[in-house]
Design a protein around this motif. Structure first.
Motif, PDB file in Angstrom:
ATOM      1  N   GLY A  12     -16.692  59.435 -19.723  1.00 27.02           N
ATOM      2  CA  GLY A  12     -17.089  60.027 -20.989  1.00 27.02           C
ATOM      3  C   GLY A  12     -15.898  60.375 -21.851  1.00 27.02           C
ATOM      4  O   GLY A  12     -14.775  59.889 -21.621  1.00 27.02           O
ATOM      5  N   PRO A  13     -16.098  61.220 -22.841  1.00 27.94           N
ATOM      6  CA  PRO A  13     -15.029  61.578 -23.781  1.00 27.94           C
ATOM      7  C   PRO A  13     -13.811  62.227 -23.109  1.00 27.94           C
ATOM      8  O   PRO A  13     -12.680  61.948 -23.499  1.00 27.94           O
ATOM      9  CB  PRO A  13     -15.701  62.564 -24.734  1.00 27.94           C
ATOM     10  CG  PRO A  13     -17.157  62.276 -24.635  1.00 27.94           C
ATOM     11  CD  PRO A  13     -17.391  61.799 -23.233  1.00 27.94           C
ATOM     12  N   ALA A  14     -14.022  63.064 -22.104  1.00 30.18           N
ATOM     13  CA  ALA A  14     -12.873  63.698 -21.430  1.00 30.18           C
ATOM     14  C   ALA A  14     -12.032  62.648 -20.712  1.00 30.18           C
ATOM     15  O   ALA A  14     -10.794  62.683 -20.776  1.00 30.18           O
ATOM     16  CB  ALA A  14     -13.354  64.772 -20.457  1.00 30.18           C
ATOM     17  N   SER A  15     -12.690  61.709 -20.055  1.00 25.08           N
ATOM     18  CA  SER A  15     -11.958  60.618 -19.393  1.00 25.08           C
ATOM     19  C   SER A  15     -11.217  59.778 -20.417  1.00 25.08           C
ATOM     20  O   SER A  15     -10.066  59.387 -20.205  1.00 25.08           O
ATOM     21  CB  SER A  15     -12.918  59.718 -18.607  1.00 25.08           C
ATOM     22  OG  SER A  15     -13.513  60.414 -17.555  1.00 25.08           O
ATOM     23  N   GLU A  16     -11.881  59.509 -21.524  1.00 27.01           N
ATOM     24  CA  GLU A  16     -11.264  58.720 -22.584  1.00 27.01           C
ATOM     25  C   GLU A  16      -9.976  59.383 -23.076  1.00 27.01           C
ATOM     26  O   GLU A  16      -8.948  58.712 -23.253  1.00 27.01           O
ATOM     27  CB  GLU A  16     -12.261  58.550 -23.723  1.00 27.01           C
ATOM     28  CG  GLU A  16     -11.853  57.527 -24.746  1.00 27.01           C
ATOM     29  CD  GLU A  16     -13.036  57.170 -25.619  1.00 27.01           C
ATOM     30  OE1 GLU A  16     -13.799  56.277 -25.222  1.00 27.01           O
ATOM     31  OE2 GLU A  16     -13.173  57.793 -26.670  1.00 27.01           O
ATOM     32  N   GLU A  17     -10.006  60.703 -23.256  1.00 24.94           N
ATOM     33  CA  GLU A  17      -8.805  61.434 -23.691  1.00 24.94           C
ATOM     34  C   GLU A  17      -7.696  61.358 -22.641  1.00 24.94           C
ATOM     35  O   GLU A  17      -6.535  61.153 -22.975  1.00 24.94           O
ATOM     36  CB  GLU A  17      -9.144  62.889 -23.979  1.00 24.94           C
ATOM     37  CG  GLU A  17      -9.960  63.080 -25.234  1.00 24.94           C
ATOM     38  CD  GLU A  17     -10.364  64.537 -25.449  1.00 24.94           C
ATOM     39  OE1 GLU A  17      -9.693  65.435 -24.890  1.00 24.94           O
ATOM     40  OE2 GLU A  17     -11.347  64.765 -26.170  1.00 24.94           O
ATOM     41  N   SER A  18      -8.062  61.527 -21.381  1.00 22.37           N
ATOM     42  CA  SER A  18      -7.067  61.459 -20.305  1.00 22.37           C
ATOM     43  C   SER A  18      -6.424  60.077 -20.240  1.00 22.37           C
ATOM     44  O   SER A  18      -5.204  59.961 -20.107  1.00 22.37           O
ATOM     45  CB  SER A  18      -7.713  61.786 -18.955  1.00 22.37           C
ATOM     46  OG  SER A  18      -8.156  63.112 -18.927  1.00 22.37           O
ATOM     47  N   PHE A  19      -7.234  59.041 -20.333  1.00 21.33           N
ATOM     48  CA  PHE A  19      -6.676  57.691 -20.296  1.00 21.33           C
ATOM     49  C   PHE A  19      -5.808  57.422 -21.527  1.00 21.33           C
ATOM     50  O   PHE A  19      -4.767  56.769 -21.417  1.00 21.33           O
ATOM     51  CB  PHE A  19      -7.781  56.642 -20.149  1.00 21.33           C
ATOM     52  CG  PHE A  19      -8.297  56.533 -18.739  1.00 21.33           C
ATOM     53  CD1 PHE A  19      -7.510  55.995 -17.742  1.00 21.33           C
ATOM     54  CD2 PHE A  19      -9.562  56.980 -18.410  1.00 21.33           C
ATOM     55  CE1 PHE A  19      -7.968  55.900 -16.435  1.00 21.33           C
ATOM     56  CE2 PHE A  19     -10.041  56.894 -17.116  1.00 21.33           C
ATOM     57  CZ  PHE A  19      -9.239  56.354 -16.119  1.00 21.33           C
ATOM     58  N   ALA A  20      -6.193  57.940 -22.667  1.00 21.91           N
ATOM     59  CA  ALA A  20      -5.372  57.763 -23.877  1.00 21.91           C
ATOM     60  C   ALA A  20      -3.999  58.411 -23.684  1.00 21.91           C
ATOM     61  O   ALA A  20      -2.974  57.834 -24.070  1.00 21.91           O
ATOM     62  CB  ALA A  20      -6.081  58.356 -25.094  1.00 21.91           C
TER      63      ALA A  20
END
Length: 113
Positions: A12-20
């Motif tokens: 989700g969005p939290a994972s997306e931020e971490s990967f970014a």
């Protein structure tokens, strides 16, 4: 245009931020790296290790629900996760003292970026 990381199942969005933060900005880039290399990059970027997060990533890249992992498959993923975390700890931060590294490992001080 590339697909966002959050288009991968279980992410989700939290994972997306971490990967970014780890320099992985698209679902295509994440798929190309694979779960283990991507997780190594997450740890190098300062994310805290979390087994459920790791196997949710593995399952997501396979198009499976995060809780679809059981038995020997889950045990094998745990061994892979432990190896990734151990290797990441071994790399350490050359700018930190042993005391700072130990405090960081238990979450007492802020991780360096």
């Amino acid at each position: 245009m590339s697909d966002p990381v959050s288009t991968i199942r279980n992410l989700g969005p939290a994972s997306e931020e971490s990967f970014a933060r780890a320099g992985i900005g698209s679902a295509e880039a994440l798929r190309a790296l694979g779960a283990d290399a991507a997780y190594e990059r997450l740890l190098a970027a300062g994310s805290r290790p979390h087994f459920i997060g790791y196997y949710a990533l593995v399952m997501g890249l396979q198009g499976r629900p995060w809780n679809d992992c059981q038995g020997e498959e889950k045990a094998a993923l745990r061994r892979r996760f432990d190896a990734i975390c151990s290797a990441a700890r071994g790399k350490g931060d050359p700018g930190r003292s042993a005391l700072e590294a130990a405090l960081d490992a238990i979450g007492v001080i802020e991780r360096r970026r």
